[in-house]
Design a protein around this motif. Structure first.
Motif, short mmCIF file in Angstrom:
data_model
loop_
_atom_site.label_atom_id
_atom_site.label_comp_id
_atom_site.label_asym_id
_atom_site.label_seq_id
_atom_site.Cartn_x
_atom_site.Cartn_y
_atom_site.Cartn_z
N GLU A 1 0.86 -1.40 -0.07
CA GLU A 1 -0.07 -0.15 0.04
C GLU A 1 0.80 1.41 0.00
O GLU A 1 0.62 2.18 -0.73
N TYR A 2 1.84 1.30 0.73
CA TYR A 2 2.99 2.24 0.97
C TYR A 2 3.50 2.46 -0.55
O TYR A 2 3.36 3.67 -0.91
N ALA A 3 4.02 1.43 -1.03
CA ALA A 3 4.78 1.65 -2.45
C ALA A 3 3.62 2.24 -3.47
O ALA A 3 4.13 2.94 -4.27
N PHE B 1 9.08 0.67 8.32
CA PHE B 1 9.67 0.56 9.41
C PHE B 1 8.46 1.13 10.66
O PHE B 1 8.51 0.43 11.60
N ALA B 2 8.12 2.22 10.32
CA ALA B 2 6.98 2.71 11.08
C ALA B 2 5.82 1.71 11.35
O ALA B 2 5.29 1.52 12.48
N SER B 3 5.40 1.15 10.38
CA SER B 3 4.50 0.12 10.31
C SER B 3 5.01 -0.93 11.25
O SER B 3 4.19 -1.68 12.05
N PHE B 4 6.05 -1.46 10.93
CA PHE B 4 6.77 -2.45 11.48
C PHE B 4 6.87 -2.41 13.22
O PHE B 4 6.55 -3.38 13.76
N ALA C 1 5.63 8.50 11.71
CA ALA C 1 6.33 8.03 10.33
C ALA C 1 6.73 9.04 9.66
O ALA C 1 7.69 9.06 8.95
N GLU C 2 5.85 10.14 9.30
CA GLU C 2 6.31 11.29 8.37
C GLU C 2 7.46 12.06 8.87
O GLU C 2 8.30 12.25 8.18
N LEU C 3 7.21 12.04 10.11
CA LEU C 3 8.58 12.94 10.78
C LEU C 3 9.84 12.18 10.84
O LEU C 3 10.93 12.60 10.71
N ILE C 4 9.75 10.85 11.16
CA ILE C 4 10.96 9.82 10.93
C ILE C 4 11.52 9.92 9.76
O ILE C 4 12.57 10.11 9.40
N LYS C 5 10.69 10.06 8.69
CA LYS C 5 11.02 10.12 7.16
C LYS C 5 11.86 11.25 7.15
O LYS C 5 13.00 11.26 5.98
N GLU C 6 11.38 12.47 7.48
CA GLU C 6 12.09 13.68 6.99
C GLU C 6 13.30 14.05 7.73
O GLU C 6 14.39 14.24 6.95
N ILE C 7 13.46 13.46 8.92
CA ILE C 7 14.52 13.54 9.55
C ILE C 7 15.55 12.59 9.19
O ILE C 7 16.80 12.67 8.92
N PRO D 1 2.40 5.77 14.87
CA PRO D 1 1.38 6.33 14.05
C PRO D 1 1.79 7.00 12.82
O PRO D 1 3.21 7.29 12.52
N THR D 2 1.11 7.43 11.92
CA THR D 2 1.37 7.83 10.59
C THR D 2 2.08 9.12 10.58
O THR D 2 3.06 9.34 10.18
#
Length: 223
Positions: free
Chosen positions: A123-125, A153-156, A164-170, A160-161
């Protein structure tokens, strides 16, 4: 290719056999590795705070990986060295310390666990690739490859979404800083990631999850 470099610890003259910061083309690294395997399979570079050794032959790399009596990851496990918060388990641990963590972590990488994660990963892909496909172009590295792992990784880790977005940016900024050896930003962003990790741990302590379904909870419950 080689120039002498004095090793302060042993008094030996070390050579500068290759430059890991040299400009690259799409295929130049493969050509360099082929040359090094033939002419200097155990090489030394004086870059990155005092230098490091690099192995270019499969049998040598395997000997290091299998030889924990002689080689360790507890001192340093990456070049250049960016760890500044002490030993980070399990990356900076050797067996048997490493084994205790691995025993818990391995339970979350079974075939059944990965199969349960697969629908969300797909779904993410789709979410990330659809805009690129519709536009007919895009930067697959920035718009897909840097984002997709953070979402999975956030899903793993049952995050929360929004987090996940914050982790993605950092994480994307962190990787970019590592690539250009921007130490100040690596340290700053690494501390931010540690703060997030600590917040997740604090949340699990306050509201525990099933250790059979959540890796963070499983590690906290393990001995």
């Amino acid at each position: 290719m080689t120039t002498p470099h004095q090793d302060a610890g042993s008094g030996r003259d070390l050579t500068h056999d290759f430059d890991p910061r040299a400009s690259e083309t799409f295929t130049s690294a493969h050509a360099l590795y082929k040359e090094m395997r033939a002419t200097c399979p155990v090489a030394h570079s004086t870059t990155y705070d005092g230098g490091f050794w690099a192995l270019f032959r499969h049998e040598d790399v395997k000997r290091v990986l299998d030889g924990r009596a002689l080689f360790t990851t507890s001192v340093q496990n990456t070049v250049p060295k960016f760890a500044f918060t002490g030993r980070r388990p399990p990356l900076h641990f050797d067996p048997p310390e490493h084994t205790a963590y691995r025993r818990v972590i391995n339970r979350f990488f079974t075939r059944d666990k990965m199969a349960a994660l697969e629908p969300r990963a797909r779904e993410y892909a789709v979410q990330l690739l659809r805009p690129l496909i519709e536009a007919g172009e895009g930067d697959v590295a920035i718009d897909y490859a840097q984002k997709f792992p953070a979402h999975v990784f956030a899903s793993f880790f049952n995050l929360p979404t929004g987090l996940a977005e914050l982790i993605k940016e950092i994480s994307a900024a962190y990787v970019a800083a590592i690539q250009i050896v921007d130490t100040d930003n690596v340290v700053r962003l690494s501390r931010r990631l540690y703060e997030i990790a600590q917040a997740v741990i604090d949340e699990r302590r306050a509201d525990p999850m099933d250790p059979g379904q959540d890796l963070t909870s499983a590690l906290m419950a393990a001995e």
